[in-house]
Design a protein around this motif. Sequence first.
Motif: not given
Length: 485
Positions: A249, A290, A300
């Motif tokens: 991420r 997430i 995400a």
Amino acid sequence: MTGRTVSTAGAVRITDVRTSTTVVPLPQPLQLGAMTVTRREYVGVQVRALLPDGAEVTGVSYALTREAPMAEIVERLVAPHVVGRELPVEDPATGVRAAWDAALRGSAIVGRVGLVRRAIGLVDVALWDVAGKVAGVPVWRLLERSLPDGGARLGAPAHGAYGAAVVPDDGTGVGPSTHPALQAGEGTSAPVAPAARPAILVAAYPTPGRTARDVADEVLDRAREGWPLLKISRSPDRDLMRGLLAILRDELPGATGRKTEAGRSGVVVDVGFGWRDADDALADLDAWGIGGPAGAGAPALAWLEDPVLPEDAAGAARVREVTGLPLAIGDEVTDPEVFARLAALGALDVARVDVVGIGGITAADPLVRSWQGAGLVTSSHVYPEVSVHLGGAAGIGVETFERSPQGNPYDPAPLLVEGGPAFSDGTALPPEAPGLGFTLSPTYFTFEAEPSLPSMRQASGTGPRTTSTARSTDDNRMLDDQEDP
């Protein structure tokens, strides 16, 4: 070898359906959902046909067996309804669709979905390869000019003006097309070129002994090579997944130069039906960090793939509603009605098609076009050499494993084929060669002339090994018109 001219009169006769099964061990076991995979087993199918002048043309296909006896199913339940059939030279696509219908109806008592549908798909793909070679055009173009609903045609030849089709006399179809309809001038405009298809790379599997950092670095390396959409598989280790997704991420947008965009760029997590139900899925997603209310912030993931069994449409819809994560479902699905239920419940953001599993090109292409018409993102499950032909000029998202000559530790599929699409900067471009534009490597697949049903017990675990079967005209009975008493 040079092309040879084929008269547009007459028909191409299917004379033989042959199979070859190959096994390649993996360097280390992979955890795919509830399965542990230690080897990849593939079946290859070769369809042979005679042109009106007696010359031979062949078509091929291949697929994962998933340890099922696919060669025997092709031999027993599909080949008898295909061998002996004819494809009109002037319109071979019509003959392929008729053969598909005959195989589906001829095996309907035990088939329709599941393994028999996959076997039909294998033969259907090889038949389209034959049809493209007979027409002298790549399959993606043949599909455009032969849409059964009368839609747009690309480069459709008027045989009186353009003459006869051309096919390679060695039956491979890997050379450049010389079909007159594909050449500019001579009273016709140049045909529309296909767009490069977006491609997804299966980048890494979390395997025993590897840290989150190890897996993330492998994904990031592939991202720097130009792949905007990268897939990893789910690990049952929640801590590893939480750490891995946190790294990606933070660092993946910098490596790809793109923000995560649902269905188009970023990281995909393939669960492989690994969660028993929605409660199981939501607990894991929460532990990964997430999960959250729908619509909260940027996505995400590019998508979450196959979270539960595809038939659990209600469970998938619940995961979608609670988390807001885009869902992709379709791998290994053999029943089109499953997609209808998923779509009706709002559980399908990215529609995935397994071109062999759903019954071949005859079934897959109109399904993909219907999804595109509904505004869905479309993607395919492996077999990029085949799926790159689907979906018209815009195409479909194409999935592949790393394709270096050294292979990859997850799937040997790129080593099994010669030819196919050209991959560059995260895209796949369909070939211009007649047919599907690829052949099967003789290192892994051999197609013997004499029928010999394979013994799965003899498959080697130490390297490539092939077994072969064949169904020829002499031992075939056409059963299409028989009815169950």
